[in-house]
Write a protein that holds these residues in place. Sequence first.
Motif, PDB file in Angstrom:
ATOM      1  N   LEU A 173     -21.940  20.863  24.142  1.00  0.00           N
ATOM      2  CA  LEU A 173     -23.111  21.741  24.004  1.00  0.00           C
ATOM      3  C   LEU A 173     -24.267  21.295  24.899  1.00  0.00           C
ATOM      4  CD1 LEU A 173     -23.093  22.512  20.198  1.00  0.00           C
ATOM      5  CD2 LEU A 173     -22.268  23.909  22.074  1.00  0.00           C
ATOM      6  N   GLN A 174     -24.160  20.097  25.430  1.00  0.00           N
ATOM      7  CA  GLN A 174     -25.187  19.656  26.370  1.00  0.00           C
ATOM      8  C   GLN A 174     -25.198  20.557  27.607  1.00  0.00           C
ATOM      9  OE1 GLN A 174     -24.863  15.618  28.121  1.00  0.00           O
ATOM     10  NE2 GLN A 174     -26.661  15.231  26.886  1.00  0.00           N
TER      11      GLN A 174
ATOM     12  N   GLY B  56     -25.308  23.534  27.605  1.00  0.00           N
ATOM     13  CA  GLY B  56     -25.879  24.808  27.208  1.00  0.00           C
ATOM     14  C   GLY B  56     -24.810  25.728  26.675  1.00  0.00           C
ATOM     15  N   SER B  57     -24.948  27.005  26.959  1.00  0.00           N
ATOM     16  CA  SER B  57     -24.029  27.975  26.377  1.00  0.00           C
ATOM     17  C   SER B  57     -22.724  28.079  27.157  1.00  0.00           C
ATOM     18  CB  SER B  57     -24.708  29.347  26.351  1.00  0.00           C
ATOM     19  OG  SER B  57     -25.240  29.622  27.611  1.00  0.00           O
TER      20      SER B  57
END
Lengths: 526, 504
Positions: free
Chosen positions: B420-421, B423-424
């Motif tokens: 999740l680092q 982002g999406s």
Amino acid sequence: MILSALIFIPMLAALLLILVPKEKTDLFRWIALAASSIQLVLVAFLIQNYDQSLAGINQAETYQFVEKFDWIRVSAGSYGILEITYFLGVDGLSLPMLILTALVGLIGVISSFTIDKHVKGYFISYLILLSAMTGVFVALDFFLFYLFWELMLIPMYFLIGIWGGPRREYAAIKFFLYTFIGSLLMLLVIIGLYFSYVTNPGAAPEQMVHSFSMVSMMNQQNLLPGSLLSAEHWRHIAFLLMFLGFAVKIPMFPFHTWLPDAHVEAPTPISVILAGVLLKMGTYGLVRVMMPVFPESWLYFAWGIGLFGVINILYGALAAMGQTDLKKLIAYSSVSHMGFVLLGLASLSTEGVTGAVYQMFSHGLISAMLFLAVGVIYDRAHHREIDGFGGLAKQMPVYAGWTLFAFFASLGLPALSGFVAEALVFMGSFSQPVTQNLAIVSTLGMLITAIYYLWTYQKVFTGELNPKYAGYPDLTGRELTMLSVLGAAILIAGIYPSLLTDLMTSSVNHLNDLVKSAGTASAGLN
Amino acid sequence: MNLDALITYTLTSTALLQPELLVAVGLMLILVTDLFLKKTVQKWISVLFFLVMGLALISLSRQSEVQAQVFSGMISIDGYSVFFKYLFVVSALLAGVMSLFSEELNQNRRRLGEYFIVMTGMVLGMMLMAGAANLLMMFVAIELVSLSSYILVSYLKDDKISNESGVKYIIYGSFSSGLMIYGISLIYGITGTLSLSEMNAVLQNPAATIDPVTLTIAVLLVLGGLGYKVAAAPFHFWAPDAYQGAPTPVAAFLSVAPKAAGFAMMLRFFKTVFFGSATQDGYVPLASLDWVSILAVISVLTMTIGNVTALWQQNVKRMLAYSSIAHAGYILMGVLLLSDSGIAAMMFYLAYYLIMNLGAFYVTMLLGDRVQSYELDDWRGLGFRAPVLAVPMVIFLASLIGIPGTVGFTGKFLLFVAVLQQGSLYFWLALIAVANSVVSAFYYFKVAKILFLKKSADPHAEPVTAPVPAVVLLFVFAVPTIVLGIWWSPLYNWAMASVRMITG
């Protein structure tokens, strides 16, 4: 250290039990009783020293009995510092839940004295469960919160699975998987939140402290610009995913199907814990996390949440009316009553939210009492078929009286706690345009509730006594103690509500303001 | 380079490879001792093995400051490889102790010497795998590990299943080796070099004209060899058979150590060859190849196939085999991100996987030996007959599911954090992993259900116990499973520091 003590005393007692040889069944019971009594004493101490004027919610400094230590602090390179803290605290939302946990936990231990199979394993699991539930209500760090939230799964699985009824395996794994799905989605959102908030906005990227502190996430100035959850649509998605995690626990329609199964199969004390405390973890998650962390999403979805609340109320009540098994009836009535919590929270008025929290507390007591009452007759008759009884009031008048009391409390008779909670929820939701229509529809629920309780009472207790049950003894001293303690608590909460509401008013008001101001802030932006 | 200089260079290189040398010398020593000390003092063989591994641990602590390439760039010594070497030695030690309590192996005590010889050889091979910075070295190291595993799997000579699984394992293994060596030859043909860092230079050279299709095929072939070692789909078919047939300590060892070695090598290969400069979000890929998508697909396939197939298993060892396939899938998420935190999460996961999976296999061995069966049906109600063994099993199972408070959760948590680092971008991958975790909860808890919720067929069955030392070892696994699950910053910091020290 009082909160740590509160959490870990049952856990330490569980460790102690490991050392006790398994033949000494009485020792297990008394140690467990001692541990949960200490918990109750500690909670009394908390109430004594609680300052009602402090709000908590998003202000770290107004939490009380705070314990905060660095737990994990590692550098994640260019992404800054990953921080997990051991952060406990109490405010007006958690204190009522602590009272409930300690009280129902103690009643549960007393009720567990009849367990005679694998007593050692039972009490070890029970005490771990008690620790985990207490932990959920005082944790202010998301990581810690999640840890306790999940820790509860394993003892619960075994408590239903080993000591439960005929279909216990199915019920246990169903409970486990439902909750587990929800909580994993919650985990993803927690991680997303963790990336999107820092405790020191404006610092250089390497120095930014990404913390799991819930309190930091409730302050929108900590939001990192450009991060995943700074985008509105991602916030809504995250909100819904996390809401799902809590909704399973509440349980909200259509995720409620695990509840009747779990209740029917669970042994009486576990049903008591399940309805009395565990369900409140879901709604507690809403007030503790969802409303302050995602205020704008809460406003955005408020009507929908209220709608599901009303569906819960009506569906639960209708389903309860159709049940033939006493435990299933109460399980569905739980679904119905938890709907009031959703409705009250959706209204975002002082009365509504106060009523919702009050309902959490009140329903915890009432449903615990109801399940105990069912347990009493089940221990004697070994079945729970509503149509299988009749005329019991003649044979067991004291029992009939207390059951009637519990039924009346549940259907909202004035002067009992359920009435206060539901009246507040009605007032609150009716006063707000967003939930006004819903409030009107939900009154039907009260009517149906009255119908099914009175009907049930009539079938079980009135009429001619079924000769099969002629020899049944009335309540034993132990049963009477449990029922009367809960009954007294319900009565006190019913006639003197400000005992409890005073504890939570400032927190509830602050929460309301926080959510509403976020609404006006984002409206201003648009 | 004149002869003197060559000798000096070789000597310095050799000196830097102290732990590897120690293991190699130990290997010969055990071999010779086994020859001469037959029968009379057999137990000394295992002592010698533990001594060698212990010394290797000590000398590893001295290698951790070294940052060098030895033998003309054949082997890299860096913090990254040292991290893995620790894992190999520790798991060999633990698996070695496990073997002492194994009934299956002790029936063959006559040949326990061979067992430890082969195990030592495997450790040497894995240590070389972790450091290999040249395609040939990679291949030789992989082969050393594979050959040792074949022998260990079919170690129970009198057991038909053990032999069968050994043969299957060899067939799959040779096939994968063939793929890999073919891939290596293609890569050599394209780039003209076998050294990973030189390949990187060739790819970075804008003047170079490299056919992307050939390169893709070549790398896929190499990936075949590596995927076989980590048991990633579609090269996972050997695992269930091999684990089921192998003596349980061997299965346990195979499920953690060579897998870690495979991942160590896979990551070094991708990171050194195909990525230019490091940026904040990871590494800039070279050539127009979409490794990430390929690896993402493999990751999803691996975890899904592993978990879904595990649902139907009735044999505990087979179930654990599929579970280890599934875990390879999770770990691949860390590999494909190619970010520092992803790599650290991968290393971290492997270290934690070692503890919990060895633990799970160990209980399986103890229970299996006592009821003479690994079929779940025969384990009904065993929990209350053997609480000392079964309660730790629940801890390991909870950890494999990823319940907070255990190492398994920390591992998964850090993987999700790494995913999740970005982002999406990889949100979908995280969601699939979540779905998989739920599926896995179902079959892991099936074991708990059989142990505790089911009644045993014979209501008067005797309690089952294990000797005290065996129980002590059990706690060596169970206690860290919880303690390290709650307090993990040192290991994470170590993994993170090691990531920064990967050299080409």
